[in-house]
Design a protein around this motif. Sequence first.
Motif, PDB file in Angstrom:
ATOM      1  N   PRO A 155       4.770  -2.258  13.156  1.00 25.65           N
ATOM      2  CA  PRO A 155       5.473  -1.813  11.943  1.00 25.65           C
ATOM      3  C   PRO A 155       6.699  -2.639  11.564  1.00 25.65           C
ATOM      4  CG  PRO A 155       4.787   0.079  13.218  1.00 25.65           C
ATOM      5  CD  PRO A 155       4.472  -1.124  14.061  1.00 25.65           C
ATOM      6  N   MET A 156       7.550  -2.979  12.519  1.00 33.01           N
ATOM      7  CA  MET A 156       8.772  -3.699  12.147  1.00 33.01           C
ATOM      8  C   MET A 156       8.443  -5.098  11.621  1.00 33.01           C
ATOM      9  SD  MET A 156      10.647  -4.858  15.676  1.00 33.01           S
ATOM     10  CE  MET A 156       9.927  -6.081  16.782  1.00 33.01           C
ATOM     11  N   ILE A 157       7.339  -5.681  12.104  1.00 32.52           N
ATOM     12  CA  ILE A 157       6.935  -6.994  11.600  1.00 32.52           C
ATOM     13  C   ILE A 157       6.349  -6.859  10.201  1.00 32.52           C
ATOM     14  CG2 ILE A 157       5.442  -8.983  11.995  1.00 32.52           C
ATOM     15  CD1 ILE A 157       5.592  -8.420  14.974  1.00 32.52           C
ATOM     16  N   THR A 158       5.518  -5.850  10.008  1.00 32.14           N
ATOM     17  CA  THR A 158       4.955  -5.600   8.681  1.00 32.14           C
ATOM     18  C   THR A 158       6.055  -5.356   7.659  1.00 32.14           C
ATOM     19  OG1 THR A 158       2.994  -4.608   9.695  1.00 32.14           O
ATOM     20  CG2 THR A 158       3.377  -4.136   7.373  1.00 32.14           C
ATOM     21  N   GLN A 159       7.055  -4.576   8.030  1.00 34.11           N
ATOM     22  CA  GLN A 159       8.150  -4.274   7.113  1.00 34.11           C
ATOM     23  C   GLN A 159       8.926  -5.527   6.737  1.00 34.11           C
ATOM     24  OE1 GLN A 159      10.392  -1.057   8.933  1.00 34.11           O
ATOM     25  NE2 GLN A 159       8.526   0.143   9.212  1.00 34.11           N
ATOM     26  N   GLY A 160       9.100  -6.447   7.684  1.00 29.28           N
ATOM     27  CA  GLY A 160       9.767  -7.709   7.374  1.00 29.28           C
ATOM     28  C   GLY A 160       8.959  -8.557   6.416  1.00 29.28           C
ATOM     29  N   MET A 161       7.639  -8.555   6.592  1.00 29.28           N
ATOM     30  CA  MET A 161       6.772  -9.307   5.681  1.00 29.28           C
ATOM     31  C   MET A 161       6.813  -8.715   4.278  1.00 29.28           C
ATOM     32  SD  MET A 161       3.416 -10.040   8.064  1.00 29.28           S
ATOM     33  CE  MET A 161       3.503 -11.122   9.513  1.00 29.28           C
ATOM     34  N   LEU A 162       6.809  -7.391   4.189  1.00 27.32           N
ATOM     35  CA  LEU A 162       6.877  -6.756   2.874  1.00 27.32           C
ATOM     36  C   LEU A 162       8.207  -7.068   2.195  1.00 27.32           C
ATOM     37  CD1 LEU A 162       5.248  -3.293   3.645  1.00 27.32           C
ATOM     38  CD2 LEU A 162       4.267  -5.147   2.291  1.00 27.32           C
ATOM     39  N   ALA A 163       9.284  -7.104   2.966  1.00 34.46           N
ATOM     40  CA  ALA A 163      10.589  -7.449   2.394  1.00 34.46           C
ATOM     41  C   ALA A 163      10.563  -8.850   1.793  1.00 34.46           C
ATOM     42  CB  ALA A 163      11.676  -7.341   3.467  1.00 34.46           C
ATOM     43  N   ALA A 164       9.828  -9.748   2.429  1.00 36.00           N
ATOM     44  CA  ALA A 164       9.713 -11.111   1.907  1.00 36.00           C
ATOM     45  C   ALA A 164       8.936 -11.156   0.595  1.00 36.00           C
ATOM     46  CB  ALA A 164       9.040 -12.011   2.945  1.00 36.00           C
ATOM     47  N   LEU A 165       8.142 -10.098   0.327  1.00 37.29           N
ATOM     48  CA  LEU A 165       7.351 -10.043  -0.903  1.00 37.29           C
ATOM     49  C   LEU A 165       8.023  -9.235  -2.007  1.00 37.29           C
ATOM     50  CD1 LEU A 165       3.771  -9.437   0.580  1.00 37.29           C
ATOM     51  CD2 LEU A 165       4.617 -11.546  -0.475  1.00 37.29           C
ATOM     52  N   ASP A 166       9.202  -8.677  -1.736  1.00 34.36           N
ATOM     53  CA  ASP A 166       9.889  -7.862  -2.742  1.00 34.36           C
ATOM     54  C   ASP A 166       9.984  -8.594  -4.075  1.00 34.36           C
ATOM     55  OD1 ASP A 166      10.465  -5.374  -1.685  1.00 34.36           O
ATOM     56  OD2 ASP A 166      12.305  -6.028  -0.715  1.00 34.36           O
ATOM     57  N   GLY A 167       9.507  -7.948  -5.131  1.00 33.01           N
ATOM     58  CA  GLY A 167       9.621  -8.509  -6.470  1.00 33.01           C
ATOM     59  C   GLY A 167       8.677  -9.652  -6.763  1.00 33.01           C
ATOM     60  N   GLN A 168       7.762  -9.972  -5.827  1.00 30.31           N
ATOM     61  CA  GLN A 168       6.883 -11.115  -6.008  1.00 30.31           C
ATOM     62  C   GLN A 168       5.531 -10.762  -6.629  1.00 30.31           C
ATOM     63  OE1 GLN A 168       8.115 -14.284  -5.258  1.00 30.31           O
ATOM     64  NE2 GLN A 168       9.952 -13.019  -5.002  1.00 30.31           N
ATOM     65  N   LEU A 169       5.194  -9.474  -6.652  1.00 29.17           N
ATOM     66  CA  LEU A 169       3.884  -9.070  -7.159  1.00 29.17           C
ATOM     67  C   LEU A 169       4.015  -8.464  -8.548  1.00 29.17           C
ATOM     68  CD1 LEU A 169       2.380  -7.377  -3.975  1.00 29.17           C
ATOM     69  CD2 LEU A 169       2.519  -9.801  -4.570  1.00 29.17           C
ATOM     70  N   GLU A 170       3.045  -8.769  -9.382  1.00 25.07           N
ATOM     71  CA  GLU A 170       3.045  -8.194 -10.727  1.00 25.07           C
ATOM     72  C   GLU A 170       2.684  -6.718 -10.640  1.00 25.07           C
ATOM     73  OE1 GLU A 170       1.245  -9.040 -15.211  1.00 25.07           O
ATOM     74  OE2 GLU A 170       0.540 -10.209 -13.488  1.00 25.07           O
ATOM     75  N   GLY A 171       3.464  -5.877 -11.278  1.00 17.45           N
ATOM     76  CA  GLY A 171       3.206  -4.445 -11.249  1.00 17.45           C
ATOM     77  C   GLY A 171       3.668  -3.777 -12.525  1.00 17.45           C
ATOM     78  N   GLY A 172       3.442  -2.502 -12.600  1.00 15.19           N
ATOM     79  CA  GLY A 172       3.871  -1.716 -13.749  1.00 15.19           C
ATOM     80  C   GLY A 172       5.210  -1.064 -13.479  1.00 15.19           C
ATOM     81  N   ALA A 173       5.446   0.053 -14.147  1.00 15.46           N
ATOM     82  CA  ALA A 173       6.696   0.777 -13.946  1.00 15.46           C
ATOM     83  C   ALA A 173       6.682   1.447 -12.574  1.00 15.46           C
ATOM     84  CB  ALA A 173       6.864   1.835 -15.032  1.00 15.46           C
ATOM     85  N   PRO A 174       7.796   1.418 -11.850  1.00 20.09           N
ATOM     86  CA  PRO A 174       7.861   2.080 -10.552  1.00 20.09           C
ATOM     87  C   PRO A 174       7.601   3.577 -10.687  1.00 20.09           C
ATOM     88  CG  PRO A 174       9.738   0.603 -10.844  1.00 20.09           C
ATOM     89  CD  PRO A 174       9.036   0.690 -12.167  1.00 20.09           C
ATOM     90  N   VAL A 175       6.907   4.120  -9.707  1.00 18.68           N
ATOM     91  CA  VAL A 175       6.640   5.558  -9.688  1.00 18.68           C
ATOM     92  C   VAL A 175       7.840   6.265  -9.064  1.00 18.68           C
ATOM     93  CG1 VAL A 175       5.124   7.388  -8.865  1.00 18.68           C
ATOM     94  CG2 VAL A 175       4.172   5.165  -9.506  1.00 18.68           C
ATOM     95  N   LEU A 176       8.447   7.178  -9.829  1.00 18.38           N
ATOM     96  CA  LEU A 176       9.614   7.926  -9.372  1.00 18.38           C
ATOM     97  C   LEU A 176       9.175   9.317  -8.936  1.00 18.38           C
ATOM     98  CD1 LEU A 176      11.943   6.989 -12.371  1.00 18.38           C
ATOM     99  CD2 LEU A 176      11.690   5.771 -10.196  1.00 18.38           C
ATOM    100  N   SER A 177       9.984   9.956  -8.102  1.00 13.50           N
ATOM    101  CA  SER A 177       9.625  11.306  -7.663  1.00 13.50           C
ATOM    102  C   SER A 177      10.856  12.193  -7.588  1.00 13.50           C
ATOM    103  CB  SER A 177       8.933  11.262  -6.298  1.00 13.50           C
ATOM    104  OG  SER A 177       9.824  10.838  -5.288  1.00 13.50           O
ATOM    105  N   ARG A 178      10.605  13.476  -7.725  1.00 17.48           N
ATOM    106  CA  ARG A 178      11.641  14.495  -7.590  1.00 17.48           C
ATOM    107  C   ARG A 178      10.986  15.739  -6.998  1.00 17.48           C
ATOM    108  NH1 ARG A 178      15.880  16.494 -12.280  1.00 17.48           N
ATOM    109  NH2 ARG A 178      16.617  18.409 -11.248  1.00 17.48           N
ATOM    110  N   THR A 179      11.712  16.430  -6.128  1.00 15.54           N
ATOM    111  CA  THR A 179      11.145  17.574  -5.432  1.00 15.54           C
ATOM    112  C   THR A 179      11.812  18.875  -5.852  1.00 15.54           C
ATOM    113  OG1 THR A 179      10.614  16.206  -3.507  1.00 15.54           O
ATOM    114  CG2 THR A 179      10.693  18.589  -3.160  1.00 15.54           C
ATOM    115  N   VAL A 180      10.989  19.855  -6.121  1.00 19.97           N
ATOM    116  CA  VAL A 180      11.413  21.244  -6.328  1.00 19.97           C
ATOM    117  C   VAL A 180      10.751  22.048  -5.214  1.00 19.97           C
ATOM    118  CG1 VAL A 180      11.226  23.264  -7.828  1.00 19.97           C
ATOM    119  CG2 VAL A 180      11.709  21.008  -8.817  1.00 19.97           C
ATOM    120  N   ALA A 181      11.467  22.989  -4.621  1.00 22.55           N
ATOM    121  CA  ALA A 181      10.923  23.735  -3.492  1.00 22.55           C
ATOM    122  C   ALA A 181      11.165  25.224  -3.654  1.00 22.55           C
ATOM    123  CB  ALA A 181      11.541  23.237  -2.185  1.00 22.55           C
ATOM    124  N   ALA A 182      10.475  25.987  -2.816  1.00 19.70           N
ATOM    125  CA  ALA A 182      10.662  27.442  -2.842  1.00 19.70           C
ATOM    126  C   ALA A 182      10.128  28.042  -1.547  1.00 19.70           C
ATOM    127  CB  ALA A 182       9.943  28.064  -4.034  1.00 19.70           C
TER     128      ALA A 182
END
Length: 253
Positions: A155-182
């Motif tokens: 995992p720590m190696i994979t995470q470092g590789m993903l960090a190196a790819l930050d902003g390098q891939l074409e994508g759409g709008a980021p998916v945001l989230s919010r939580t409501v609970a009960a």
Amino acid sequence: MSDLISDRIYTAALVIIGDEILSGRTQDANLAYLAKWLGVQGIRLKEVRVVSDDMDAIAEAVNSLRVKHDYLFTTGGIGPTHDDITVDAIAAALGRDVIVHPDARAILADHYGDQLTDARLRMARTPAGASLIENPRTKAPGIRVENIFIMAGVPMITQGMLAALDGQLEGGAPVLSRTVAAWTQESRAADILKRTEKDNPGVQIGSYPFWREGRTGANFVIRSTDPDQLALVAEKLMAGLAEAGISPVDGEL
């Protein structure tokens, strides 16, 4: 990633490779991290497969998923031992030769010096025509070939590789989230969740029940690419729950 965020939905798949995952000896920790990372990039993880260390199984999964999605990620099977066969399997799936990548060899030679053994040199092998993904942790690079990203299983190696790819891939709008609970049984809120999602196209609401301290509760996670819509739907959901006699919490329980 382009400054102009596309309305198109970009998708990805993940192939987790390893007998140790299927046997239960090792628990995968890359799936959750990759899913969240992709969401920030504006890419949605749509499909995941776990396959054994088998050439045919890896090749079949890769060839199936790489044509269905914009991006395909693999984790596992790119180490220095004889059973690390991911590179060979993906090269075969693509009809490419396996080569010792000169830049990868140079990176490993610089890192290991006189300790660059034949086993370690296996980590410089790539399908022909591939490019490299930086590995800031242990230097042995990840691999990109066509729309496939071949990464380590640690995992720590994979995470470092993903960090190196930050902003390098074409994508759409980021998916945001919010939580409501009960504190409620999930079934009491089911109709409210269904109605709220139906009345707000483009929004997804997931329900995640839990049991704690002898009580039953649920977290309702709202997802949208529009922050204003996200806030509006959260307010609507809380109002709907309150109207049904369920006390909502703005946030996760």
